[in-house]
Design a protein around this motif. Structure first.
Motif, PDB file in Angstrom:
ATOM      1  N   VAL A   1       0.917  -1.269  -0.135  1.00 52.57           N
ATOM      2  CA  VAL A   1       0.002  -0.037   0.084  1.00 52.57           C
ATOM      3  C   VAL A   1       0.856   1.342  -0.056  1.00 52.57           C
ATOM      4  O   VAL A   1       1.673   1.480   0.874  1.00 52.57           O
ATOM      5  N   GLY A   2       0.760   1.971  -1.019  1.00 51.47           N
ATOM      6  CA  GLY A   2       1.445   3.284  -0.891  1.00 51.47           C
ATOM      7  C   GLY A   2       0.900   4.376  -0.066  1.00 51.47           C
ATOM      8  O   GLY A   2      -0.430   4.602  -0.455  1.00 51.47           O
ATOM      9  N   MET A   3       1.650   5.093   0.364  1.00 51.63           N
ATOM     10  CA  MET A   3       0.876   6.309   1.303  1.00 51.63           C
ATOM     11  C   MET A   3       1.264   7.494   0.534  1.00 51.63           C
ATOM     12  O   MET A   3       2.328   8.015   0.476  1.00 51.63           O
TER      13      MET A   3
ATOM     14  N   VAL B   1      12.755   9.142  -2.139  1.00 48.54           N
ATOM     15  CA  VAL B   1      11.422   8.928  -2.498  1.00 48.54           C
ATOM     16  C   VAL B   1      10.309   9.952  -1.768  1.00 48.54           C
ATOM     17  O   VAL B   1      10.118   9.747  -0.492  1.00 48.54           O
ATOM     18  N   PRO B   2      10.082  11.011  -2.371  1.00 45.39           N
ATOM     19  CA  PRO B   2       9.158  12.175  -1.702  1.00 45.39           C
ATOM     20  C   PRO B   2       7.774  11.453  -1.345  1.00 45.39           C
ATOM     21  O   PRO B   2       7.182  12.057  -0.237  1.00 45.39           O
ATOM     22  N   ALA B   3       7.110  10.545  -2.051  1.00 46.48           N
ATOM     23  CA  ALA B   3       5.800  10.142  -1.952  1.00 46.48           C
ATOM     24  C   ALA B   3       5.647   9.160  -2.834  1.00 46.48           C
ATOM     25  O   ALA B   3       6.366   8.735  -3.562  1.00 46.48           O
ATOM     26  N   VAL B   4       4.598   8.192  -2.431  1.00 48.58           N
ATOM     27  CA  VAL B   4       4.157   6.934  -2.857  1.00 48.58           C
ATOM     28  C   VAL B   4       2.902   6.915  -3.326  1.00 48.58           C
ATOM     29  O   VAL B   4       1.966   6.799  -2.390  1.00 48.58           O
ATOM     30  N   SER B   5       2.682   6.823  -4.731  1.00 51.84           N
ATOM     31  CA  SER B   5       1.344   6.580  -5.122  1.00 51.84           C
ATOM     32  C   SER B   5       0.880   4.885  -5.191  1.00 51.84           C
ATOM     33  O   SER B   5      -0.119   4.503  -5.201  1.00 51.84           O
ATOM     34  N   GLU B   6       2.004   4.075  -5.972  1.00 51.34           N
ATOM     35  CA  GLU B   6       1.865   2.898  -5.964  1.00 51.34           C
ATOM     36  C   GLU B   6       3.218   2.375  -5.821  1.00 51.34           C
ATOM     37  O   GLU B   6       4.270   2.692  -6.133  1.00 51.34           O
TER      38      GLU B   6
ATOM     39  N   SER C   1       4.675   7.902  -8.289  1.00 46.58           N
ATOM     40  CA  SER C   1       4.095   9.069  -7.459  1.00 46.58           C
ATOM     41  C   SER C   1       3.752  10.089  -8.657  1.00 46.58           C
ATOM     42  O   SER C   1       4.230  10.423  -9.481  1.00 46.58           O
ATOM     43  N   ILE C   2       2.366  10.543  -8.274  1.00 51.49           N
ATOM     44  CA  ILE C   2       1.995  11.542  -9.294  1.00 51.49           C
ATOM     45  C   ILE C   2       2.629  12.937  -8.840  1.00 51.49           C
ATOM     46  O   ILE C   2       2.626  13.656  -9.873  1.00 51.49           O
ATOM     47  N   TYR C   3       3.689  13.054  -7.995  1.00 47.56           N
ATOM     48  CA  TYR C   3       4.049  14.102  -7.851  1.00 47.56           C
ATOM     49  C   TYR C   3       5.671  14.029  -8.212  1.00 47.56           C
ATOM     50  O   TYR C   3       6.488  14.950  -7.898  1.00 47.56           O
ATOM     51  N   SER C   4       5.901  12.927  -8.800  1.00 45.62           N
ATOM     52  CA  SER C   4       7.468  12.877  -9.083  1.00 45.62           C
ATOM     53  C   SER C   4       7.561  12.846 -10.847  1.00 45.62           C
ATOM     54  O   SER C   4       6.689  12.669 -11.461  1.00 45.62           O
TER      55      SER C   4
END
Length: 345
Positions: A247-249, A314-319, A331-334
């Motif tokens: 699960v990506g947070m 890794v600044p954020a994880v979508s999947e 990530s949608i932000y990367s």
């Protein structure tokens, strides 16, 4: 006039007597004047600073109509949630060559439209078709319609507004029919079938939880909470080689620490003010970067977690998608993918 008379008419000036009382009076006068100047200056400064806020509150329209809700206290980041630096071992791929790579998939063959976003389903159109999971026989496709109001580019508005118009849908490849399985979800997001295909999981992002819908067995048609009160806002769910789920947070809810999401949830007036003053792109700059991936067991318990405090690599994880011993992170932000060697962590 005689000189003597002139001299007699000149009166000598009286000597000025300076006493402590006269000094105190003069000091009080100067202090009162200085205090008045300070108060006027301070009042002017406050009015100058608050004027934009007052104008924004009275005149500007907020793009969202937030609903109040609340969370439970976030889980303590201890045990399997203990912060670590394991995500910093990941390598970046295609850096600067991608735009918001949220999901990883292997595509081939022809593309066919199965359901149009313009199609009205149970009185509502699909404005934000999100994730999907397909049965092994290829007959059923389970997917999420995150919102009938907000589109993908407005996902921040959807989270902050707390709109409960998300749905879990089922598409039948034989009948070509769409059925709504679950409704009134706050940001229906990631979808994943269980290994036995007896239930399907769906992330309810705004509420920091994962819901479960039973598609076979004695509980067919029923639904429950698979994991409540996650330490962040869940995005996509993917199977792990252990039989559980990655699960990506998207956003962390720190504990210990200050959780902006938890603070804003019951304060719709503050959300309105924020989005009157700042664009959604600007608000994202106030969200702390933190990479976090959870691996859940099949029963919903936490098996382990990988962290990158401050999002250095890794600044954020979508999947998080596992393949051949590697965990691929999007990530949608990367502007890149990340790849983590699971044999080394």
């Amino acid at each position: 006039m005689k000189e003597a008379e002139g001299l007699r008419q000149r009166r000598p000036q009286q000597p000025q007597v300076v006493s402590d009382e006269s000094r105190d009076a003069e000091t009080k006068h100067v202090s009162a004047y200085s205090g008045k100047v300070f108060r006027i200056t301070l009042t002017t400064l406050i009015v100058t600073l608050l004027a934009p806020f007052l104008v924004a509150t009275l005149l500007l329209q907020s793009p969202i109509n937030p609903e109040p809700f609340s969370y439970k206290e976030p889980l303590l980041l201890t045990g399997p949630l203990e912060p670590n630096l394991k995500l910093r071992q990941a390598e970046r791929l295609f850096e600067g060559k991608l735009i918001g790579p949220e999901s990883i998939a292997h595509l081939g063959g022809e593309v066919e439209m199965l359901v149009s976003a313009q199609k009205i389903i149970q009185g509502r159109r699909m404005a934000f078709v999100n994730d999907l999971s397909i049965t092994q026989d290829g007959r059923k496709i389970y997917f999420t319609d995150s919102s009938s109001k907000w589109q993908r580019r407005d996902n921040q508005y959807l989270v902050m507004e707390g709109t409960a118009d998300g749905r879990l849908m089922e598409y039948d490849m034989i009948t070509k029919q769409v059925e709504v399985l679950m409704d009134d979800l706050r940001f229906a997001n990631g979808v994943q079938l269980s290994p036995a295909e007896d239930y399907v999981l769906v992330s309810e992002t705004t509420m920091a939880r994962i819901r479960r819908y039973h598609i076979s067995g004695l509980r067919k048609g029923g639904h429950d909470i698979f994991f409540d009160n996650l330490p962040g806002l869940p995005d996509n769910i993917r199977p792990s080689s252990s039989g559980g789920y990655w699960v990506g947070m998207a956003v962390l809810r720190p504990n210990p620490g200050f959780s902006m999401m938890d603070f804003l949830a019951p304060r719709p007036w503050l959300k309105n003010l924020i989005f009157k003053l700042f664009s959604k792109e600007m608000t994202m700059k106030f969200v702390p970067k933190y990479g976090l991936v959870l691996e859940l067991n099949e029963d919903g318990s936490i098996r382990r977690s990988f962290h990158d405090p401050h999002g250095v690599v890794v600044p954020a994880v979508s999947e998080a998608a596992e393949h051949d011993g590697y965990l691929y992170l999007g990530s949608i932000y990367s502007s890149f993918l990340c790849r983590l060697n699971l044999n080394k962590v």
